[in-house]
Design an enzyme around this catalytic site. Structure first.
Site, PDB file in Angstrom:
ATOM      1  N   HIS A   1       1.299   0.192  11.763  1.00 22.15           N
ATOM      2  CA  HIS A   1       0.530   1.123  12.806  1.00 22.15           C
ATOM      3  C   HIS A   1      -1.024   1.596  11.897  1.00 22.15           C
ATOM      4  CE1 HIS A   1      -0.980   4.035  15.507  1.00 22.15           C
ATOM      5  NE2 HIS A   1       0.012   3.530  16.332  1.00 22.15           N
TER       6      HIS A   1
ATOM      7  N   ASP B   1       6.917   0.471  19.812  1.00 23.46           N
ATOM      8  CA  ASP B   1       7.426  -0.534  20.556  1.00 23.46           C
ATOM      9  C   ASP B   1       8.457  -0.973  20.163  1.00 23.46           C
ATOM     10  OD1 ASP B   1       5.196  -0.922  22.356  1.00 23.46           O
ATOM     11  OD2 ASP B   1       3.875  -1.656  20.916  1.00 23.46           O
TER      12      ASP B   1
END
Ligand code: SDX
Length: 379
Positions: A262, A316
């Protein structure tokens, strides 16, 4: 006067707005919507209450929430002409493309734009939150040649979506779990699709174009599309024994491991922790999923090999395992992310309009100057 700025690929670390909508501390794994921790909202709020909080900046009173929910319930149906348009979409098309086209089509039907009128803003918010789930569910059925299921006024937001999708009333736990998933995906500071929404909003175009633009951005595998790719990856790995060699190959060939890493989080995404817990609740009630065992091993090995570089599971990674237990087809995972993120996009749209200036950054030109035009016969 021209100021020379350092070029940062991906605008890493460059603020593009001032916002009071959400906050992320990527070192501590903290996410807040309007100052309230995501764990608290997931445990105590509902998606529509959270959407209200994000868009209007405060938790609604009982009366405000009832009115908001009722307005959304009233606007859930889509015009038959939109349904007819969607019937013509190719059955092999991705549902995110269908959603982008249908969201943009709303602008054809609600074309009167009045961005300085609070009633117009509210109507657009209500219409988009109400109709996007109906459009996602309609495409799922119509691509198989079936008629869409009309919304059921007796059901809450998430329950109604599952009802339209699976053609039967959902189990209460399934509806509750989906509602929490929507809350978790509703907003996340200046991510790619939100930035796309804001750039579009800054031209003072209509909110349907804003959402359509953001849907197109969310669809990519580096962003919302990763939730589908995670399931493809787990299928490809196939068994716990193959996990380590799969990761070794990814590292060797510089292939991204989907659902990990991320730009902001350097620890495990707090939403992934909650989603993992939701997945476990689903397995307990509806039966185990062997992909969960593979996912657990994958997370363990990625942490061992990449944890020191701040690469951990993101939002996700576990969401697809929850959606599989909700009997949702893999190519609808990203549209579900979109259903939720409409709340965040609209919150940023509203915030952008309050102090709008068109986005118009600059570039560092690396091409030629004063080149001659060469006649086509001489090239
Ligand atoms: C979402 O921004 C948001 O807030 C988004 C989101 C939201 O709620 O809106 O949180 C939702 O989009 C989640 C992210 C979903 N995407 C994926 O799971 C795809 C896999 N992840 C990556 O591609 C990546 O981590 C990104 C796209 C999420 C972040 O990209 P960055 O910040 O541009 O980082 P990078 O690609 O430049 O990676 C930095 C380094 C690289 O190594 P070096 O070249 O420096 O040696 O870390 C490595 C990368 O190779 N790396 C990974 C990796 N993620 C980063 N290596 C292997 N697998 C990965 N998943």
């Amino acid at each position: 006067m021209t100021t020379v700025c350092e070029y940062k690929p991906g605008l890493e670390g460059i603020p593009v707005a001032q916002s009071s909508i959400s906050y992320v501390d990527g070192q501590k794994g903290i996410l807040e919507y309007r100052g309230i921790r995501i764990e608290e909202l997931a445990a105590k709020s509902t998606f529509l209450e959270t959407a209200y909080l994000l868009i209007w900046g405060n938790l609604p009173t009982k009366e405000e929430l009832d009115n908001f929910e009722n307005e959304i319930r009233y606007h859930r149906r889509i015009k038959y002409r939109i349904r007819d348009m969607m019937k013509c979409f190719p059955e092999t098309g991705h549902p995110m493309d269908a959603l982008q086209a249908s969201a943009a089509a709303l602008g054809l039907f609600y074309s009167k734009r009045a961005l300085d009128n609070p009633d117009y803003i509210r109507e657009a918010v209500v219409r988009l939150l109400a109709k996007i789930p109906t459009m996602v569910a309609a495409f799922k059925l119509m691509r198989k040649g079936n008629d869409p299921v009309q919304p059921n006024d007796d059901l809450d937001y998430a329950a109604n979506f599952l009802y339209m999708l699976n053609e039967r009333k959902p189990d209460p736990l399934a509806a509750k779990v989906l509602d929490i998933c929507l809350t978790l995906h509703a907003e996340h500071t200046m991510n790619a699709s939100t930035f796309s929404a804001m750039v579009t909003a800054s031209t003072l175009t209509d909110p349907y174009a804003v959402v359509a633009s953001a849907v197109g951005t969310l669809a990519g595998p580096l962003h919302g599309g990763a939730n589908e790719e995670v399931i493809d990856m787990l299928e490809e790995i196939g068994s716990i024994e193959n996990v380590r060699s799969y990761i070794d190959d990814c590292l060797k060939y510089k292939k991204k491991i989907m659902g990990f890493g991320h730009r902001v989080y350097k620890v495990k995404d707090p939403r992934a922790t909650i989603l993992q817990d939701l997945a476990e609740q689903m397995f307990e009630k509806f039966g185990h999923d062997k992909y969960y065992d593979i996912a657990l091993e994958l997370e363990r090995v990625v942490e061992e090999k990449l944890g020191h570089r701040g690469i951990y599971a993101n939002v996700d990674f576990y969401s697809g395992l929850v959606y599989r237990k909700l009997e949702i087809p893999t190519d609808l995972f990203t549209p579900i992310f979109a259903i939720a993120r409409v709340a965040g996009w609209l919150a940023h749209w509203k915030e952008q309009l309050a102090e709008n200036r068109i986005f118009r950054p600059t570039q560092i030109y690396t091409g030629f100057h004063d080149e001659p035009y060469i006649e086509i016969t001489e090239r």
